[in-house]
Design a protein around this motif. Sequence first.
Motif, PDB file in Angstrom:
ATOM      1  N   PRO A 125      82.851   6.871  75.692  1.00  0.00           N
ATOM      2  CA  PRO A 125      84.083   6.081  75.704  1.00  0.00           C
ATOM      3  C   PRO A 125      84.346   5.505  77.087  1.00  0.00           C
ATOM      4  CG  PRO A 125      84.579   8.418  75.681  1.00  0.00           C
ATOM      5  CD  PRO A 125      83.096   8.290  75.512  1.00  0.00           C
ATOM      6  N   GLU A 126      85.041   4.401  77.078  1.00  0.00           N
ATOM      7  CA  GLU A 126      85.414   3.739  78.318  1.00  0.00           C
ATOM      8  C   GLU A 126      86.683   4.372  78.868  1.00  0.00           C
ATOM      9  OE1 GLU A 126      83.781   1.285  79.931  1.00  0.00           O
ATOM     10  OE2 GLU A 126      82.206   1.496  78.452  1.00  0.00           O
ATOM     11  N   PRO A 127      86.776   4.497  80.182  1.00  0.00           N
ATOM     12  CA  PRO A 127      88.011   5.034  80.749  1.00  0.00           C
ATOM     13  C   PRO A 127      89.135   4.010  80.613  1.00  0.00           C
ATOM     14  CG  PRO A 127      86.414   4.523  82.488  1.00  0.00           C
ATOM     15  CD  PRO A 127      85.754   4.275  81.180  1.00  0.00           C
ATOM     16  N   PHE A 132      89.588   7.794  77.201  1.00  0.00           N
ATOM     17  CA  PHE A 132      90.478   7.526  76.074  1.00  0.00           C
ATOM     18  C   PHE A 132      89.655   7.586  74.800  1.00  0.00           C
ATOM     19  CE2 PHE A 132      92.322   4.685  72.944  1.00  0.00           C
ATOM     20  CZ  PHE A 132      93.645   5.085  72.938  1.00  0.00           C
ATOM     21  N   TYR A 133      90.125   8.343  73.816  1.00  0.00           N
ATOM     22  CA  TYR A 133      89.500   8.398  72.504  1.00  0.00           C
ATOM     23  C   TYR A 133      90.520   7.917  71.492  1.00  0.00           C
ATOM     24  CZ  TYR A 133      86.126  11.293  74.918  1.00  0.00           C
ATOM     25  OH  TYR A 133      85.196  11.752  75.804  1.00  0.00           O
ATOM     26  N   ALA A 157      91.269  13.218  79.000  1.00  0.00           N
ATOM     27  CA  ALA A 157      91.264  12.583  77.682  1.00  0.00           C
ATOM     28  C   ALA A 157      92.362  13.105  76.759  1.00  0.00           C
ATOM     29  CB  ALA A 157      89.901  12.768  77.028  1.00  0.00           C
ATOM     30  N   TYR A 158      93.112  14.086  77.198  1.00  0.00           N
ATOM     31  CA  TYR A 158      94.142  14.675  76.343  1.00  0.00           C
ATOM     32  C   TYR A 158      95.274  13.670  76.123  1.00  0.00           C
ATOM     33  CZ  TYR A 158      97.814  17.670  74.550  1.00  0.00           C
ATOM     34  OH  TYR A 158      98.801  18.230  73.762  1.00  0.00           O
ATOM     35  N   ARG A 159      95.686  13.557  74.838  1.00  0.00           N
ATOM     36  CA  ARG A 159      96.871  12.776  74.474  1.00  0.00           C
ATOM     37  C   ARG A 159      97.620  13.579  73.424  1.00  0.00           C
ATOM     38  NH1 ARG A 159      96.121   7.651  71.864  1.00  0.00           N
ATOM     39  NH2 ARG A 159      94.245   8.510  70.982  1.00  0.00           N
ATOM     40  N   GLY A 160      98.889  13.536  73.496  1.00  0.00           N
ATOM     41  CA  GLY A 160      99.708  14.260  72.531  1.00  0.00           C
ATOM     42  C   GLY A 160      99.464  13.800  71.105  1.00  0.00           C
ATOM     43  N   ASN A 177      87.672  12.089  65.820  1.00  0.00           N
ATOM     44  CA  ASN A 177      86.281  11.857  65.425  1.00  0.00           C
ATOM     45  C   ASN A 177      85.494  11.270  66.590  1.00  0.00           C
ATOM     46  OD1 ASN A 177      86.638  12.832  62.831  1.00  0.00           O
ATOM     47  ND2 ASN A 177      87.200  10.821  62.012  1.00  0.00           N
ATOM     48  N   ALA A 178      86.093  10.339  67.320  1.00  0.00           N
ATOM     49  CA  ALA A 178      85.428   9.744  68.481  1.00  0.00           C
ATOM     50  C   ALA A 178      85.238  10.792  69.571  1.00  0.00           C
ATOM     51  CB  ALA A 178      86.225   8.555  69.007  1.00  0.00           C
ATOM     52  N   ALA A 179      86.224  11.650  69.772  1.00  0.00           N
ATOM     53  CA  ALA A 179      86.124  12.703  70.786  1.00  0.00           C
ATOM     54  C   ALA A 179      85.024  13.693  70.413  1.00  0.00           C
ATOM     55  CB  ALA A 179      87.458  13.419  70.944  1.00  0.00           C
TER      56      ALA A 179
END
Length: 131
Positions: free
Chosen positions: A83-85, A92-93, A113-116, A97-99
């Motif tokens: 993934p691109e930053p 960012f995912y 990469a953590y997002r709520g 599934n992408a992660a």
Amino acid sequence: MRSSDAAQALVDARRDLQQAEQLKSEATQAQQDLTNLRTEVEDREKALQEREKEAAAKEAELTSQEQQLADQQQQQEEEAAQPEPEEGGDWFYWDCNAARAAGAAPIQQGQPAYRGSLDANGNGIACEDGE
């Protein structure tokens, strides 16, 4: 009569001697021709062996270059799959599934990469097994 027989025998002997010398000369020439041909064949064989060695070296070099190219392509594919930053420099995912496909799951809170929105149960671990 004996002298004429002797003279004839002498003439015949000289003729036979000349024929023998001619045959010897022809045999010597044929032997020299064969020696020359053998030398020529040996020289050609040596030249062919050198060309074969050069061809083998070039083939090995080509194989090495092909392997390097394949390695570079594989590396580029792997880099393209990552993934691109985001603008802030964090990964960012779009979804878990992408992660998971990138091998980044599960993602702990505090990791880039953590997002709520990826943390379904809100426990600080995004993309856990079963989520």
